[in-house]
Write an enzyme that holds these catalytic residues in place. Structure first.
Site, PDB file in Angstrom:
ATOM      1  CE  LYS A  78      -3.983   2.033   2.457  1.00 41.99           C
ATOM      2  NZ  LYS A  78      -4.874   1.951   3.644  1.00 41.99           N
ATOM      3  CB  SER A 159      -8.232   3.812   2.414  1.00 40.41           C
ATOM      4  OG  SER A 159      -7.434   3.176   3.395  1.00 40.41           O
ATOM      5  CB  SER A 183      -8.740   0.984   5.215  1.00 42.00           C
ATOM      6  OG  SER A 183      -9.441   2.159   4.982  1.00 42.00           O
TER       7      SER A 183
END
Ligand code: GLN
Length: 493
Positions: A78, A159, A183
């Site tokens: 990420k 997210s 997320s």
């Protein structure tokens, strides 16, 4: 079978048995990324040459008999984890040119164990969102499609949407994510993956771009429970550089997956049964409880009475901490700068151009709830309710070993849906935020498909530092569900 379809556990065995090399495995993934990433937008940066260099080093380690837990396993990271020498944007214009001179502890741990980093995965800006629609670098397409409507472009959740889409589409074998209010678990549910938010303090936050420091939890995504256990084992551990990192031993998470649930007490929190819950999600939840009962667990009705305040509490505390954390992006020290007539003008231009609408909304809310005159009414009150939410979990875990709930109130929705009203978007996290506020571990495991053929996840919540039980319960659900559906868009399809 294609190399990109292997699980991490299978690839680990194949590498050791020299059935293929780490370079083969990495090339297969880089090739898949080349084919599919222009469409999916799951990766913001592909670190082609670094990945190949890591793969060559992995092959040398394998040849020397020095393989570690993840030697040769290609992952997506990420783009909130700082990676030394590789651009780290947090999904924001303001960090677009930022190349960290240091490596986050979690990614350093993964590297130590031999993992290969294919690149940096797209995300909502500063991890603020539930759809990946707030990324400054464009949305991510969910590789899953509605059965009747293959043209609709769905969100992967957020997210950590890029991480989830990459793993689902076979553009990585696993990925890192962060979970501040859901997320990891919500995108895992939307993309048919396993996602684990460990206990607060289990995985170091050092070098992870901060959103809301008391709520941010790094954790893994993978296609199986066992694979997520392997990743979690490597990511975990005490870190003196993070003052909230817990100095507790890291158990063998992979072994824990096989423990079963015989004799465990599984709680069903009645407050999670909201009136508007979709019938198919309710049915799947009942199904999940049935599977656990059949495997020898006892199902117990429990109450977490302060659940209804979870979202309201979260949307005070998270923006408050975010407004403070994001004060550092002033155009002087990090990333982008817009020159101005004077220093104040420089700050204002940089922040006005650098931050997107959702981030500005959070900074405004956070600054408001922390301001003199409102601090007691909002922030302090929210902190008190947070303590009550934690107490609910502490009480309930004297009666049960784990809880089972749905992960999210819906399956993946379309790009552009739920965008008009921020509150509708915030409701995505109704089942996930309480465990962030309490810091307890929770996982999402794919359990079935909705009537449109889209994945739905169930959430397992456990006691602090008892990820082992969360993984054991998740494994039983995984086996009983026999979830073998595949996303429409994937390498080799
Ligand atoms: N959707 C939530 C938010 O927008 C949670 C995001 C997250 O967990 N990073 O804040």
């Amino acid at each position: 079978m294609m190399l990109t379809d292997l699980t991490i556990a299978e690839a680990r065995d194949g590498l050791r048995a020299k059935r293929f090399s780490a370079v083969d495995l990495t090339m297969a993934h880089l090739h898949a990324i080349e084919q599919l990433n222009p469409r999916l937008n799951a990766y913001l940066t592909v670190s082609h040459s670094q990945a190949l260099a890591q793969a060559q080093a992995a092959d040398a380690a394998l040849a020397a008999g020095e393989a570690r837990a993840l030697t040769g396993i290609p992952l997506a990271i990420k783009d909130l984890f700082c990676t030394q020498g590789i651009r780290t944007t947090a999904g924001s214009r303001i960090l677009e040119p930022f190349v960290p001179p240091y490596e986050s502890t979690v990614t350093a741990n993964l590297k130590r164990d031999g993992a290969i980093f294919l690149g940096k995965a797209n995300l909502d800006e500063f991890a603020m969102g539930s759809s990946n629609m707030t990324s400054a670098f464009g949305p991510v397409e969910n590789p899953w499609k509605r059965r009747q409507d293959a043209n609709a472009v769905l969100v992967p959740g957020g997210s950590s949407g890029g991480s989830a889409a990459a793993v689902a589409a076979r553009l990585a074998m696993g990925a890192t994510g962060t979970d501040t209010g859901g997320s990891i678990r919500q995108p895992a549910s939307f993309c048919g993956l396993v996602g684990v938010k460990p206990t607060y303090g289990r995985c170091s936050r050092w070098g992870v771009v901060a959103f809301a420091s008391s709520l941010d939890h790094p954790g893994p995504f993978a296609r199986t429970v066992r694979d997520s256990a392997i990743l979690l084992g490597s990511m975990s551990g005490h870190d003196p550089k993070d003052s909230t990192s817990a100095n507790v031993p890291v158990p063998d998470f992979e072994a824990a997956c096989a423990r079963g649930v015989k004799g465990l007490r599984i709680g069903v929190p009645k407050e999670y049964r909201s009136d508007g819950m979709a019938a198919e999600i309710e049915a799947l939840w009942q199904q999940g409880l049935g599977w656990l009962r059949d495997a020898g667990a006892e199902i117990v009705d429990v109450s977490l009475p302060h659940t209804k305040y979870g979202l309201a509490t979260y949307y005070i505390i998270a923006p408050a901490e975010a407004s403070s954390n994001l004060a550092r992006y002033d155009g002087v020290r990090f990333g982008m700068r817009r020159e101005g007539q004077d220093l104040r003008d420089l700050y204002e231009r940089t922040r006005a151009e650098g931050f997107g609408a959702e981030v500005r909304r959070r900074v405004l809310i956070g600054t408001y709830v922390l301001s003199a005159g409102y601090y007691d009414a909002y922030y302090l009150r929210a902190q008190k309710v947070r303590a009550l939410i934690l107490r609910d979990f502490t009480d309930v875990f004297t009666q049960v070993d784990a809880l089972l709930t749905p992960t999210a109130p819906s399956a993946a929705f379309g790009q552009g849906e739920k965008m008009d009203d921020p509150i509708t978007m915030y409701l995505n996290d109704v089942f996930t935020v309480p465990s962030n506020l309490a810091g307890v571990p929770a996982a999402s495991v794919p359990a079935g498909l909705d009537t449109n053929g889209l994945p739905l996840g169930l959430q397992v919540i456990g006691r602090p530092f008892d990820e082992a039980t969360v993984l054991a319960v998740s494994s039983v659900i995984e086996q009983a569900a026999g979830f073998d559906a595949l996303p429409a868009i994937r390498a080799g399809a």
